[in-house]
Design a protein around this motif. Structure first.
Motif, mmCIF file in Angstrom:
data_model
loop_
_atom_site.group_PDB
_atom_site.id
_atom_site.type_symbol
_atom_site.label_atom_id
_atom_site.label_comp_id
_atom_site.label_asym_id
_atom_site.label_seq_id
_atom_site.Cartn_x
_atom_site.Cartn_y
_atom_site.Cartn_z
ATOM 1 N N ASN A 165 25.264 -41.676 21.716
ATOM 2 C CA ASN A 165 24.936 -40.257 21.850
ATOM 3 C C ASN A 165 25.380 -39.506 20.602
ATOM 4 O OD1 ASN A 165 25.287 -37.392 22.528
ATOM 5 N ND2 ASN A 165 24.744 -38.014 24.597
ATOM 6 N N PRO A 166 24.453 -38.887 19.861
ATOM 7 C CA PRO A 166 24.821 -38.202 18.619
ATOM 8 C C PRO A 166 25.846 -37.089 18.808
ATOM 9 C CG PRO A 166 22.446 -38.464 18.762
ATOM 10 C CD PRO A 166 22.992 -38.834 20.103
ATOM 11 N N ILE A 167 25.775 -36.381 19.930
ATOM 12 C CA ILE A 167 26.718 -35.290 20.172
ATOM 13 C C ILE A 167 28.124 -35.832 20.380
ATOM 14 C CG2 ILE A 167 27.343 -33.409 21.735
ATOM 15 C CD1 ILE A 167 24.379 -32.970 22.248
ATOM 16 N N ILE A 168 28.237 -36.889 21.176
ATOM 17 C CA ILE A 168 29.556 -37.499 21.412
ATOM 18 C C ILE A 168 30.121 -38.044 20.113
ATOM 19 C CG2 ILE A 168 30.758 -39.407 22.549
ATOM 20 C CD1 ILE A 168 28.910 -39.021 24.933
ATOM 21 N N LYS A 169 29.275 -38.699 19.331
ATOM 22 C CA LYS A 169 29.740 -39.247 18.052
ATOM 23 C C LYS A 169 30.206 -38.139 17.107
ATOM 24 C CE LYS A 169 26.047 -41.767 17.213
ATOM 25 N NZ LYS A 169 25.141 -42.721 16.505
ATOM 26 N N THR A 170 29.499 -37.029 17.105
ATOM 27 C CA THR A 170 29.889 -35.908 16.247
ATOM 28 C C THR A 170 31.220 -35.316 16.688
ATOM 29 O OG1 THR A 170 27.572 -35.374 15.762
ATOM 30 C CG2 THR A 170 29.203 -33.638 15.393
ATOM 31 N N ILE A 171 31.413 -35.174 17.995
ATOM 32 C CA ILE A 171 32.679 -34.637 18.504
ATOM 33 C C ILE A 171 33.839 -35.538 18.128
ATOM 34 C CG2 ILE A 171 33.991 -34.155 20.606
ATOM 35 C CD1 ILE A 171 31.363 -33.205 21.876
ATOM 36 N N ILE A 172 33.665 -36.853 18.306
ATOM 37 C CA ILE A 172 34.730 -37.798 17.936
ATOM 38 C C ILE A 172 35.012 -37.725 16.443
ATOM 39 C CG2 ILE A 172 35.354 -40.242 17.785
ATOM 40 C CD1 ILE A 172 33.675 -40.687 20.317
ATOM 41 N N ASP A 173 33.955 -37.679 15.666
ATOM 42 C CA ASP A 173 34.105 -37.617 14.205
ATOM 43 C C ASP A 173 34.876 -36.375 13.780
ATOM 44 O OD1 ASP A 173 32.906 -38.638 11.425
ATOM 45 O OD2 ASP A 173 32.694 -36.454 11.490
ATOM 46 N N GLN A 174 34.569 -35.240 14.379
ATOM 47 C CA GLN A 174 35.171 -33.982 13.952
ATOM 48 C C GLN A 174 36.585 -33.776 14.485
ATOM 49 O OE1 GLN A 174 33.672 -31.891 11.596
ATOM 50 N NE2 GLN A 174 32.518 -33.787 11.499
#
Length: 203
Positions: free
Chosen positions: A91-100
């Motif tokens: 999931n791109p949103i989950i990956k972005t949240i983890i990344d940030q």
């Protein structure tokens, strides 16, 4: 040697564009290509920033800053980080949240510490710089990187994600050099960014 047809015309292979050659290099030699890309973009970013700050004068200090920024930024850490993200979630949103929430603050802290070590600062000075500039820098990063990273995860193929973030880092590095350096000039520093930035793919 190019093949020749029966009628005597040359059957030369079609010329590939620089973009096609670069894309192939990202697949055949990913670490070498990403490292060189990060080095060049970071050095150019630092040079542009320093030229802007010192009235367009190219001197040893400008070149030294560019080399330090490039050496700091060239390890392509995201080459290893993005596959880990993909293994955690698709999931791109989950990956972005983890990344940030994890990667971005970590890579900024790394930038502050290593850049100031390269400048010969003591651990006490580094601690003072972190206390003063780290939180504002992370907050500033969150104005830029979440949207860039989400777009990166949605539309960019995995093997090109580090490079796409390097392009964003080109401007992010300039922000750090221009925005953070003035806070250090009063301390007799060389005007170099307190944190620097790690591209490595935007980190």
């Amino acid at each position: 040697m190019a093949a020749v047809s029966i009628d005597g015309t040359c059957k030369c292979p079609p010329r590939r564009s620089m973009g096609e050659q670069y894309s192939e290099a990202l697949i055949t030699h990913p670490l070498k290509t990403k490292t060189l890309t990060s080095f060049v973009l970071s050095a150019l970013s630092a040079i542009v920033s320093k030229l802007h700050a010192n009235g367009g004068k190219l001197n040893a200090d400008t070149i030294g800053t560019a080399l330090r920024m490039a050496l700091l930024s060239c390890p392509p850490y995201s080459h290893f980080w993005y596959p880990i993200l993909d293994s955690i979630s698709k999931n791109p949103i989950i990956k972005t949240i983890i990344d940030q929430l994890f990667w971005r603050p970590l890579i900024i802290a790394y930038s502050f510490v290593l850049m100031n070590l390269l400048k010969g600062k003591t651990w006490k000075q580094i601690s003072d710089t972190l206390n003063k500039d780290y939180a504002p820098t992370v907050k500033a990063a969150w104005r830029v990187w979440p949207a860039a990273q989400l777009l990166n995860q949605v539309v960019v193929p995995l093997h090109m994600r580090t490079v796409s973030m390097d392009l964003v880092s080109f401007f992010w590095d300039m922000y750090l050099t221009l925005a953070i350096a003035p806070t250090e000039k009063g301390d007799g520093d060389d005007g170099e960014a307190g944190g620097g930035a790690v591209s490595g793919g935007g980190g």
